[in-house]
Design an enzyme around this catalytic site. Structure first.
Site, PDB file in Angstrom:
ATOM      1  N   ARG A  36      41.484  36.451  49.127  1.00 26.16           N
ATOM      2  CA  ARG A  36      40.038  36.868  48.741  1.00 26.16           C
ATOM      3  C   ARG A  36      39.034  36.101  48.927  1.00 26.16           C
ATOM      4  O   ARG A  36      39.433  34.841  49.345  1.00 26.16           O
ATOM      5  CB  ARG A  36      40.772  37.137  47.286  1.00 26.16           C
ATOM      6  CG  ARG A  36      41.372  38.385  47.001  1.00 26.16           C
ATOM      7  CD  ARG A  36      41.567  38.625  45.433  1.00 26.16           C
ATOM      8  NE  ARG A  36      42.652  38.154  44.853  1.00 26.16           N
ATOM      9  CZ  ARG A  36      43.278  38.437  43.551  1.00 26.16           C
ATOM     10  NH1 ARG A  36      42.496  39.553  42.802  1.00 26.16           N
ATOM     11  NH2 ARG A  36      44.366  37.927  43.061  1.00 26.16           N
ATOM     12  N   GLY A  40      46.748  54.710  44.685  1.00 26.88           N
ATOM     13  CA  GLY A  40      47.663  54.272  43.799  1.00 26.88           C
ATOM     14  C   GLY A  40      47.093  54.108  42.462  1.00 26.88           C
ATOM     15  O   GLY A  40      47.667  54.507  41.533  1.00 26.88           O
ATOM     16  N   TYR A  73      46.280  51.165  47.974  1.00 25.30           N
ATOM     17  CA  TYR A  73      45.875  50.443  46.483  1.00 25.30           C
ATOM     18  C   TYR A  73      44.876  51.505  45.894  1.00 25.30           C
ATOM     19  O   TYR A  73      45.042  51.678  44.630  1.00 25.30           O
ATOM     20  CB  TYR A  73      45.107  49.023  46.931  1.00 25.30           C
ATOM     21  CG  TYR A  73      44.669  48.354  45.680  1.00 25.30           C
ATOM     22  CD1 TYR A  73      45.615  47.485  45.061  1.00 25.30           C
ATOM     23  CD2 TYR A  73      43.370  48.305  45.340  1.00 25.30           C
ATOM     24  CE1 TYR A  73      45.224  46.803  43.907  1.00 25.30           C
ATOM     25  CE2 TYR A  73      42.946  47.362  44.264  1.00 25.30           C
ATOM     26  CZ  TYR A  73      43.974  46.645  43.591  1.00 25.30           C
ATOM     27  OH  TYR A  73      43.602  46.012  42.514  1.00 25.30           O
ATOM     28  N   ASP A  74      44.034  51.906  46.564  1.00 20.09           N
ATOM     29  CA  ASP A  74      42.769  52.850  45.930  1.00 20.09           C
ATOM     30  C   ASP A  74      43.481  54.113  45.224  1.00 20.09           C
ATOM     31  O   ASP A  74      43.366  54.427  44.171  1.00 20.09           O
ATOM     32  CB  ASP A  74      41.936  52.971  46.886  1.00 20.09           C
ATOM     33  CG  ASP A  74      41.281  52.143  47.370  1.00 20.09           C
ATOM     34  OD1 ASP A  74      41.703  50.745  47.250  1.00 20.09           O
ATOM     35  OD2 ASP A  74      40.262  52.112  48.092  1.00 20.09           O
ATOM     36  N   VAL A 132      36.801  34.421  47.510  1.00 17.38           N
ATOM     37  CA  VAL A 132      36.252  33.420  46.628  1.00 17.38           C
ATOM     38  C   VAL A 132      37.375  32.345  47.010  1.00 17.38           C
ATOM     39  O   VAL A 132      37.042  31.006  47.324  1.00 17.38           O
ATOM     40  CB  VAL A 132      36.409  33.710  45.062  1.00 17.38           C
ATOM     41  CG1 VAL A 132      36.486  32.449  44.302  1.00 17.38           C
ATOM     42  CG2 VAL A 132      35.315  34.386  44.629  1.00 17.38           C
TER      43      VAL A 132
END
Ligand code: NAD
Ligand code: UDP
Length: 317
Positions: free
Chosen positions: A191, A153, A150-151, A193
Site C-alpha cells: 500500500r 466481493g 475485492y470490489d 503509505v
C-alpha cells in the site's frame, strides 16, 4: 448512544490484521470479552501478542469461508486482505472470503440474534465519476478487472448484509472505510503509505505509479476506529452504509513529498506504470457520518499521523 452493556462478548474477524488488532485493543479497554478469529493470511500474531494472556481475550485460527460455531453478542466482520498486492495474490480466495465469509458470519449472527458490522470499502465506488463520494453514489466498478475480486466481493457482501436485514430482521451496520494507515500496517503490503515510508527510511527510490496526480484521502487508524465503534453502537434503525475516512485529499506526489520531508530522506522519486483500474480520485463525503456518529470527525491530520507511523516503521527497517 454510548449507553451499552460493558460486558459484551464480541467477535472480531480479521482481528490480527492492521485494523482488527487495534479494534481488539479498544474493545478490551472498554471491558468487553473479545474473540479474535483470523487465518493469518495477512495478519500476524505479533499484532495481538500483547493481548494473548489477557483474561478477556481469546484467539482462534479459523478461515471465515468455513462455518463458525461460537456464542457472541456482536460481530465485527473485518476478515479480508485489504492491500491490492495481497488481495490479487489469490483472487478467487479473496472473493470467497468476502462472500462466503459474509454468509457464514451473517448465518452466525442470525442464529445468535447478534448485531453485525461489515467493514466495507470505498472500493465499492470503483473509479468514481462523482466526487467526493456520498453513500448515495452507486459507483463505477469493472466486473472483470484485477481489482474486481475485492470490489465485487465487498459489493456482494453489502448486498447480503441488507438482504439478511430485510429477510431476517438482522441488526446490521455497514461502514465504507476509505484509505486508512497507521502502526501495524504490514511493512511489505504494497500500500502506498507503507511503501513510501519504508522506501524513504531505507533511502530507496520512492515508486510513484503513473504521474502521481491520482488522489486519495488518508485517515489515521485512531480516527477510523472511533467511527467504527460508534457506528456499531448507533440505534437499531440505522444500518448504513456510512462512509468513514478523512476528507482531506492528497495527490500521491504530495504524499511522497510529505514522507520525504518528515523522514529527512534523500530518496528520489521514480515513475512506474499505473496498475490497471487504479482509481483516479477518491475522497469521502462524511456528512452522514458526522450526523449519525455523534458529531464524529477525524482529528489527526496527515502529517501527525505519518509521524506516528514513521516511528513504528523505523523499528521494522
Ligand atoms: P489486513 O490485511 O491487515 O487485515 C485483514 C485480516 O483478515 C488479516 O489479519 C488476515 O489474516 C485476515 N483474513 C484474511 N482472509 C481471512 C479469512 N478467509 N479468514 C479469516 N481471516 C482472514 O487489512 P486491514 O487494513 O486491517 O483491513 C481490515 C478490513 O477493513 C478488511 O475487510 C478491509 O477490506 C477493510 N478496509 C480497510 C481499509 C484500509 O485502508 N485499511 C480500507 C477499506 C476497507
Ligand atoms: N501507489 C504508488 N506507489 C506505490 C504504491 C501505490 O503510487 O508504491 C499509488 C497507487 O497506484 C494508488 C495509490 O497509490 O493510486 C493508493 O494505492 P494503495 O495500494 O495504497 O490503495 P488503493 O489503490 O487501494 O487506494
Amino acid at each position: 448512544m454510548r449507553n451499552y452493556n460493558p460486558t459484551k462478548r464480541i467477535l472480531v474477524t480479521g482481528g490480527s490484521g492492521f485494523l482488527g488488532s487495534h479494534l481488539c485493543d479498544r474493545l478490551i479497554e472498554q471491558g468487553h470479552d473479545v474473540l479474535c478469529v483470523d487465518n493469518f493470511f495477512t495478519g500476524t500474531k505479533h499484532n495481538i501478542e500483547h493481548l494473548l494472556h489477557h483474561p478477556r481475550f481469546e484467539l482462534m485460527r479459523h478461515d471465515v469461508t468455513f462455518p463458525l460455531f461460537v456464542e457472541v453478542d456482536e460481530i465485527y466482520n473485518l476478515a479480508c486482505p485489504a492491500s491490492p498486492i495481497h488481495y490479487q495474490h489469490d483472487p478467487v480466495q479473496t472473493t470467497k472470503t468476502s462472500v462466503h465469509g459474509a454468509i457464514n458470519m451473517l448465518g452466525l449472527a442470525k442464529r445468535l440474534r447478534a448485531k453485525i458490522l461489515q467493514a466495507s470499502t470505498s472500493e465499492v465506488y470503483g473509479d468514481p465519476e462523482v466526487h467526493p463520494q456520498p453513500e448515495s453514489y452507486w459507483g463505477k466498478v469493472n466486473t472483470i478487472g484485477i481489482r474486481s475480486c475485492y470490489d465485487e466481493g465487498k459489493r456482494c457482501a453489502e448486498t447480503l448484509f441488507f438482504d439478511y436485514q430485510r429477510q431476517h430482521q438482522l441488526r446490521i451496520k455497514v461502514v465504507r472505510i476509505f484509505n486508512t494507515y497507521g502502526p501495524r500496517m504490514h511493512p511489505n503490503d504494497g500500500r502506498v503509505v507503507s511503501n513510501f515510508i519504508m522506501q524513504a527510511l531505507r533511502g530507496e527510490d520512492i515508486t510513484i505509479y503513473g504521474d502521481g496526480s491520482q488522489t486519495r484521502s488518508f485517515c489515521y487508524v485512531d480516527d477510523l476506529l472511533e467511527a467504527m465503534i460508534r457506528a456499531m453502537n448507533t440505534s437499531d434503525d440505522f444500518n448504513g452504509p456510512v462512509n468513514i475516512g478523512n476528507p482531506v485529499e492528497f495527490t500521491m506526489l504530495q504524499l511522497a513529498q510529505l514522507v520525504i520531508d518528515l523522514t529527512g530522506s534523500k530518496s528520489k522519486l521514480v515513475f512506474n506504470p499505473l496498475p490497471s483500474d487504479d482509481p483516479k480520485q477518491r475522497r469521502p463525503d462524511i456528512s452522514l457520518a458526522k450526523q449519525v456518529l455523534d458529531g464524529w470527525e477525524p482529528r489527526v491530520n496527515l502529517a501527525e499521523g505519518l509521524v506516528k507511523t514513521i516511528e513504528y516503521f523505523s523499528n521494522q527497517v
